[in-house]
Design a protein around this motif. Sequence first.
Motif, short mmCIF file in Angstrom:
data_model
loop_
_atom_site.label_atom_id
_atom_site.label_comp_id
_atom_site.label_asym_id
_atom_site.label_seq_id
_atom_site.Cartn_x
_atom_site.Cartn_y
_atom_site.Cartn_z
N UNK A 1 0.81 -1.03 -0.09
CA UNK A 1 -0.09 -0.13 0.10
C UNK A 1 0.64 1.33 0.17
N UNK A 2 0.17 2.36 -0.41
CA UNK A 2 0.82 3.58 -0.29
C UNK A 2 1.07 4.12 1.27
N UNK A 3 1.95 4.62 1.41
CA UNK A 3 2.34 5.38 2.82
C UNK A 3 2.09 6.88 2.86
N UNK A 4 1.08 7.57 3.32
CA UNK A 4 1.16 8.86 3.02
C UNK A 4 1.18 9.80 4.30
N UNK A 5 0.98 10.91 4.36
CA UNK A 5 1.13 11.72 5.55
C UNK A 5 1.15 13.14 5.22
N UNK A 6 0.51 13.93 6.24
CA UNK A 6 0.35 15.53 5.98
C UNK A 6 0.14 16.27 7.15
N UNK A 7 0.05 17.60 6.86
CA UNK A 7 0.08 18.61 8.06
C UNK A 7 -1.33 18.64 8.75
N UNK A 8 -2.44 18.59 7.76
CA UNK A 8 -3.84 18.70 7.96
C UNK A 8 -3.71 20.30 8.59
N UNK A 9 -4.18 20.47 9.92
CA UNK A 9 -4.45 21.68 10.34
C UNK A 9 -3.29 22.14 11.60
N UNK A 10 -2.09 21.46 11.41
CA UNK A 10 -1.01 21.40 12.31
C UNK A 10 0.11 22.15 11.52
N UNK A 11 0.98 23.00 12.39
CA UNK A 11 2.07 23.48 11.97
C UNK A 11 2.06 24.75 11.06
N UNK A 12 3.17 25.00 10.47
CA UNK A 12 3.02 26.23 9.58
C UNK A 12 2.31 25.98 8.36
N UNK A 13 2.25 24.66 7.88
CA UNK A 13 1.68 24.53 6.59
C UNK A 13 -0.08 24.04 7.07
N UNK A 14 -0.45 24.28 8.20
CA UNK A 14 -1.93 23.92 8.88
C UNK A 14 -2.81 24.84 7.98
N UNK A 15 -2.73 25.79 7.52
CA UNK A 15 -3.55 26.67 6.60
C UNK A 15 -4.26 27.63 7.54
N UNK A 16 -3.98 27.80 8.83
CA UNK A 16 -4.68 28.49 9.77
C UNK A 16 -3.74 29.48 10.46
N UNK A 17 -2.44 29.95 10.05
CA UNK A 17 -1.75 30.49 10.80
C UNK A 17 -0.88 29.98 12.05
N UNK A 18 -0.76 28.73 11.74
CA UNK A 18 0.04 27.91 12.80
C UNK A 18 1.61 28.19 12.80
N UNK A 19 1.99 27.78 13.96
CA UNK A 19 3.53 28.04 13.96
C UNK A 19 4.35 26.70 13.86
N UNK A 20 5.37 26.98 13.83
CA UNK A 20 6.41 25.70 13.81
C UNK A 20 7.13 25.33 12.57
N UNK A 21 8.09 24.77 12.19
CA UNK A 21 8.30 24.19 10.89
C UNK A 21 7.83 22.74 10.97
N UNK A 22 7.95 22.15 9.67
CA UNK A 22 7.48 20.97 9.20
C UNK A 22 8.28 20.15 8.36
N UNK A 23 9.66 20.59 8.32
CA UNK A 23 10.44 19.91 7.48
C UNK A 23 11.07 18.71 7.96
#
Length: 293
Positions: free
Chosen positions: A251-273
């Motif tokens: 199977x494919x192994x996926x993953x993402x930010x959803x609404x967490x961290x700086x990529x959360x889409x709602x002004x979140x803080x913290x890097x996600x690299x």
Amino acid sequence: MEEIKIFASCHNHSCFSDAEYTPEELVAIAKEQGHGGFILTDHDTVRGTYFTNKAARRLGMKSILGCEFTTTHNGRGVHFLGFDFNPDNKAMAELLAYGSSVQTTRTELLFKWGLERGTLREGMTWQDVRDDHPYNDYLCCDQVFKSMVKRGIYTVEEYQEFRMPNFSYKLGLEDAVYAETKKSYKEVITSDVVEIIKNAGGVPVVAHPHGQMNLTKDFLDMGVMGFETRFPGVTEEEHEYFENLCDEHGFYKMGGSDHSGILGGIGGEGPCAYEGSGISEENFMMIFERKLG
């Protein structure tokens, strides 16, 4: 969860569903974080895909179409990610139209009721919300709030004062909403969504499977093709369990930010690299090139 170099966050939301940032802003942030890929998975809509892919191409990044579907399995809410499907497939187009309309009609009705109760400040019409978001087919309280802030009815700091007495699911108004709109995510059956995604040429993946290890057999019987193994809300035990399951079944192994961290889409803080909210280049290329089907 082991630390890896994140190549792409594959679960993200924009202003086309329930987040603040535009697709272009999200792609730019991902690029700044050193990512080489990005997938937008707005709730029950693909309206932001064009803008995402255009921005990604401009910045030399890879991207494919994605969406997060709100479904119900045996009375339990289950979110599913769909990747690389044809949105013009008849059944898929109908699914997207229905899913986005469930949220939009709910929001319009609660907007009306809030004004009637006096819990929502006056000064704007529902048509104003529509006019402010001409490309959206999914409208939730976030778009209403943005329109009200634009007109000075609320301030940015008053989001909870705006949302809780008018749009919160804790208000116990969902049965009344269904009685009025005749639309509900309870009618979007998980197994049907999996079948529609696959028939539209796509990849169905279980989103953030926290607390769902006991549903493994059901998911396998439905014909899923992957799990979101790297996600801020997934425990170490669940991460290991679903990683091994993906290895066992190809199977494919996926993953993402959803609404967490700086990529959360709602002004979140913290890097996600280097956090547990994305996947490696190897795993991204697996789905980008559809190596597992």
